[in-house]
Design a protein around this motif. Structure first.
Motif, PDB file in Angstrom:
ATOM      1  N   GLY A 211       0.782  -1.220   0.000  1.00 44.82           N
ATOM      2  CA  GLY A 211       0.000   0.000   0.000  1.00 44.82           C
ATOM      3  C   GLY A 211       0.816   1.273   0.000  1.00 44.82           C
ATOM      4  O   GLY A 211       0.248   2.369   0.061  1.00 44.82           O
ATOM      5  N   VAL A 212       2.158   1.183  -0.054  1.00 45.11           N
ATOM      6  CA  VAL A 212       2.995   2.375  -0.180  1.00 45.11           C
ATOM      7  C   VAL A 212       2.848   2.933  -1.600  1.00 45.11           C
ATOM      8  O   VAL A 212       2.951   2.173  -2.567  1.00 45.11           O
ATOM      9  CB  VAL A 212       4.477   2.037   0.080  1.00 45.11           C
ATOM     10  N   PRO A 213       2.581   4.231  -1.770  1.00 40.91           N
ATOM     11  CA  PRO A 213       2.533   4.797  -3.120  1.00 40.91           C
ATOM     12  C   PRO A 213       3.879   4.613  -3.822  1.00 40.91           C
ATOM     13  O   PRO A 213       4.876   5.203  -3.426  1.00 40.91           O
ATOM     14  CB  PRO A 213       2.227   6.280  -2.875  1.00 40.91           C
ATOM     15  N   GLY A 214       3.915   3.758  -4.814  1.00 41.13           N
ATOM     16  CA  GLY A 214       5.162   3.393  -5.477  1.00 41.13           C
ATOM     17  C   GLY A 214       5.515   1.938  -5.305  1.00 41.13           C
ATOM     18  O   GLY A 214       6.373   1.408  -6.011  1.00 41.13           O
ATOM     19  N   GLY A 215       4.868   1.257  -4.357  1.00 37.19           N
ATOM     20  CA  GLY A 215       5.082  -0.175  -4.138  1.00 37.19           C
ATOM     21  C   GLY A 215       3.860  -0.961  -4.572  1.00 37.19           C
ATOM     22  O   GLY A 215       2.985  -0.466  -5.277  1.00 37.19           O
TER      23      GLY A 215
END
Length: 278
Positions: free
Chosen positions: A179-183
Motif C-alpha cells: 500500500g505504499v505509493p510506489g510499491g
C-alpha cells in the motif's frame, strides 16, 4: 518449519516511523520514555516484537548511535519484547549511516530488498548496500526481517539467499509492505502473488498494510496463515475520522482479528523461536 503450534500469531508493532511529524500527531512516541510506555502497553495487548525508528531531542528522525542505544535500552529495561531496529531510517539518510545501526546491537533489523519510489521520495536500497547489510547482520548475529515492497524484491531475496546462505539463526522471516505509493497494492491479490513467490527457505512471513489498506491486508494475511505488523508508523486512524490515540489500540485490534481467525498472539519468547533468536 518451527516447533511452535500452528495457531500462534506474531504481532509486531511499529510505533513511530520516520515520516509523521510530532507537531502533527502529538500522541506519536518520539522520546525513550514515551517509547518505553508504548512498549509496555503493546506487550500487554499482544505484541511480541517492536520495530523502532529513533527520533532526536527535537523529535526529528535520526540515526545517532548514542540515541539508538538509548532507545534499545529503554525497551529492554521495560519489557521482554524482541527489539528490531529500522535500517531504513528516513529516506534522506546516507547508506553508510544506515549500516551503523547494527552497532546498537538489536535482536533484529529490517532489511529492505530493493529501491522503492516512496510517495514523492525514493527509498534507496541498491544491491551492493543490500549485500553489505546482509553480510554485516550475519557477522553481528542480528536477525534480519526482509522487507518486501514489490514482487521484484521477493525475487531479489531468492538471489541474496542463493549467494550468501541463511541468516543468523537459520530462519528466514519476511514482511510484505503493502500500500505504499510506489510499491505493490495493499490488496489480497497482491498478497497472494507475493506469498506464492517467496523463496522456499522462507520460514515465516508477516504483512503490513499502509494507510487505508491496513484492514484488507491484515485479513488477507490471516487467511493465508501469515503474521501481522501494525502501528502508527503505518496508519494513524482506526476508521475514517477516528484518530489512533495509542499504538496499543492497533495491537489490540490485530489481536482481536487473530482471535476471530483462531490465532493466539505469540509471547516474545515464542517469537524468538520463530525468528531463530532462541
Amino acid at each position: 518449519m518451527t516447533s511452535l503450534p500452528a495457531d500462534r500469531l506474531l504481532i509486531t508493532v511499529a510505533p513511530t516511523g520516520a515520516e509523521t511529524a510530532k507537531a502533527d500527531c502529538p500522541q506519536l512516541p518520539t522520546t525513550p520514555e514515551e517509547l518505553a510506555r508504548t512498549a509496555v502497553e503493546c506487550r500487554e495487548a499482544g505484541a511480541a516484537m517492536i520495530h523502532i525508528h529513533v527520533r532526536d531531542h527535537d523529535h526529528q528522525p535520526t540515526l545517532d548511535g548514542v540515541l539508538l542505544k538509548e532507545w534499545v535500552a529503554a525497551v529492554r529495561e521495560s519489557t521482554d519484547l524482541v527489539v528490531q531496529l529500522s535500517t531504513g531510517g528516513s529516506v534522506h539518510d546516507p547508506l553508510e549511516e544506515r549500516l551503523k545501526v547494527l552497532d546498537a546491537a538489536p535482536d533484529s533489523c529490517s532489511l529492505t530488498m530493493g529501491t522503492t519510489n516512496f510517495g514523492d521520495d525514493v527509498f534507496m536500497n541498491p544491491w551492493p548496500f543490500v549485500q553489505d547489510l546482509y553480510q554485516l547482520s550475519q557477522e553481528r548475529g542480528v536477525v534480519p526481517e526482509f522487507e518486501l515492497f514489490d514482487l521484484g524484491q521477493v525475487h531479489a531475496l531468492r538471489r541474496l539467499l542463493g549467494r550468501y546462505g541463511l541468516p543468523h539463526g537459520g530462519k528466514v522471516h519476511c514482511d510484505l509492505v503493502m500500500g505504499v505509493p510506489g510499491g505493490m497494492d495493499g490488496t489480497a491479490d497482491a498478497l497472494v502473488a507475493s506469498v506464492a513467490a517467496l523463496p522456499p527457505e522462507t520460514t515465516s512471513w508477516s504483512a503490513t498494510g499502509i494507510g487505508r489498506s491496513t484492514l484488507a491486508v491484515a485479513l488477507a494475511a490471516l487467511s493465508k496463515g501469515g503474521h501481522l505488523r501494525v502501528g502508527m508508523e503505518d496508519v494513524l486512524t482506526l476508521a475514517k475520522g477516528v484518530p489512533v490515540e495509542r499504538n496499543a489500540q492497533l495491537v489490540e485490534r490485530a489481536a482481536e482479528l487473530g482471535r476471530l481467525a483462531q490465532r493466539t498472539p505469540m509471547t516474545p519468547d515464542e517469537a524468538r523461536v520463530l525468528l531463530g533468536l532462541a
